[in-house]
Scaffold this active site. Structure first.
Site, PDB file in Angstrom:
ATOM      1  N   GLY A 186       0.775  -1.236   0.000  1.00  0.00           N
ATOM      2  CA  GLY A 186       0.000   0.000   0.000  1.00  0.00           C
ATOM      3  C   GLY A 186       0.804   1.282   0.000  1.00  0.00           C
ATOM      4  O   GLY A 186       0.249   2.359   0.106  1.00  0.00           O
ATOM      5  N   GLN A 187       2.094   1.166  -0.099  1.00  0.00           N
ATOM      6  CA  GLN A 187       2.897   2.396  -0.073  1.00  0.00           C
ATOM      7  C   GLN A 187       3.851   2.437  -1.254  1.00  0.00           C
ATOM      8  O   GLN A 187       5.007   2.816  -1.101  1.00  0.00           O
ATOM      9  CB  GLN A 187       3.711   2.513   1.216  1.00  0.00           C
TER      10      GLN A 187
END
Ligand code: G3D
Length: 192
Positions: free
Chosen positions: A71-72
């Site tokens: 998610g990053q």
């Protein structure tokens, strides 16, 4: 004394060993680390950005860096910077999260192909975590889905764990201890 401190004691190391703890968010890294680290370990470096943090703490001879690999994407270059420093990897998998097993595999493959990891004999300890959950996959199944048997140039080991009770963590820490000691011995032999 946390497991992590015991590891440092067993190793009898003067030199610092950097351990990277990686995995998708929610896999159980923080819970595991809290079991491993001594209660008095100081959080040294927290980089709070939206949805992103790196935790780095030290005992007398071990240094630990923990971050989420999911998610990053846009922060990837920030945490990749820590790869160079890592001498051992703990990769945590949520064994009950079948839907994201493919994402975990993608992140593992990206890690294994990274220039700072690819050609190093860095030991990787896999924690197939959340074994207590009813629909958790076995560690053998997790190993198959992640294609661990394809990792030929690095020592690796997988343990079934329940971070809530600590089950399985000790076995993993024992294995990691052996690997780091062996690698230190090899380095000493090469220098002799
Ligand atoms: P992360 O650091 O990888 O993001 P966390 O993951 O350590 O924050 O854990 C995410 C959630 O999973 C937490 O629940 C935590 O208690 C739970 N968890 C961690 N390990 C286990 C395990 O072995 N079994 C079970 N059943 N749960 C586990 P909350 O509810 O706090 O989000």
């Amino acid at each position: 004394m946390g497991l992590f401190d015991k590891l440092a004691g067993w190793l009898g190391l003067k030199k610092e060993v950097n351990v990277l703890c990686l995995g998708l968010d929610n896999s159980g890294k923080t819970t595991i680390i809290n079991r491993l680290k001594p209660s008095n370990a100081q959080v040294q470096d927290i980089v709070p950005t939206i949805g992103f943090s790196i935790e780095k703490f030290k005992t007398s001879s071990l240094s630990f860096t923990v971050f989420d690999m999911s998610g990053q994407g846009r922060y990837r270059n920030l945490w990749e910077h820590y790869y160079k420093e890592g001498q051992a990897i703990i990769f945590v998998i949520d064994s009950a999260d079948k839907l994201r097993m493919v994402v975990a595999k993608e992140e593992l493959d990206t890690l294994l192909n990274h220039p700072d990891i690819k050609h190093r004999r860095i030991p990787i300890l896999f924690f197939a975590n959340k074994m207590d959950m009813r629909d958790a996959l076995t560690s053998v199944k997790v190993s198959q889905l992640l294609c661990l048997e394809n990792i030929k140039d690095k020592p690796w080991h997988i343990c079934a764990t329940n971070a809530l009770t600590g089950d399985g963590l000790q076995e993993g820490v024992d294995w990691l201890q052996d690997q780091i000691m062996q690698s230190n011995q090899n380095n000493a032999n090469m220098r002799a």
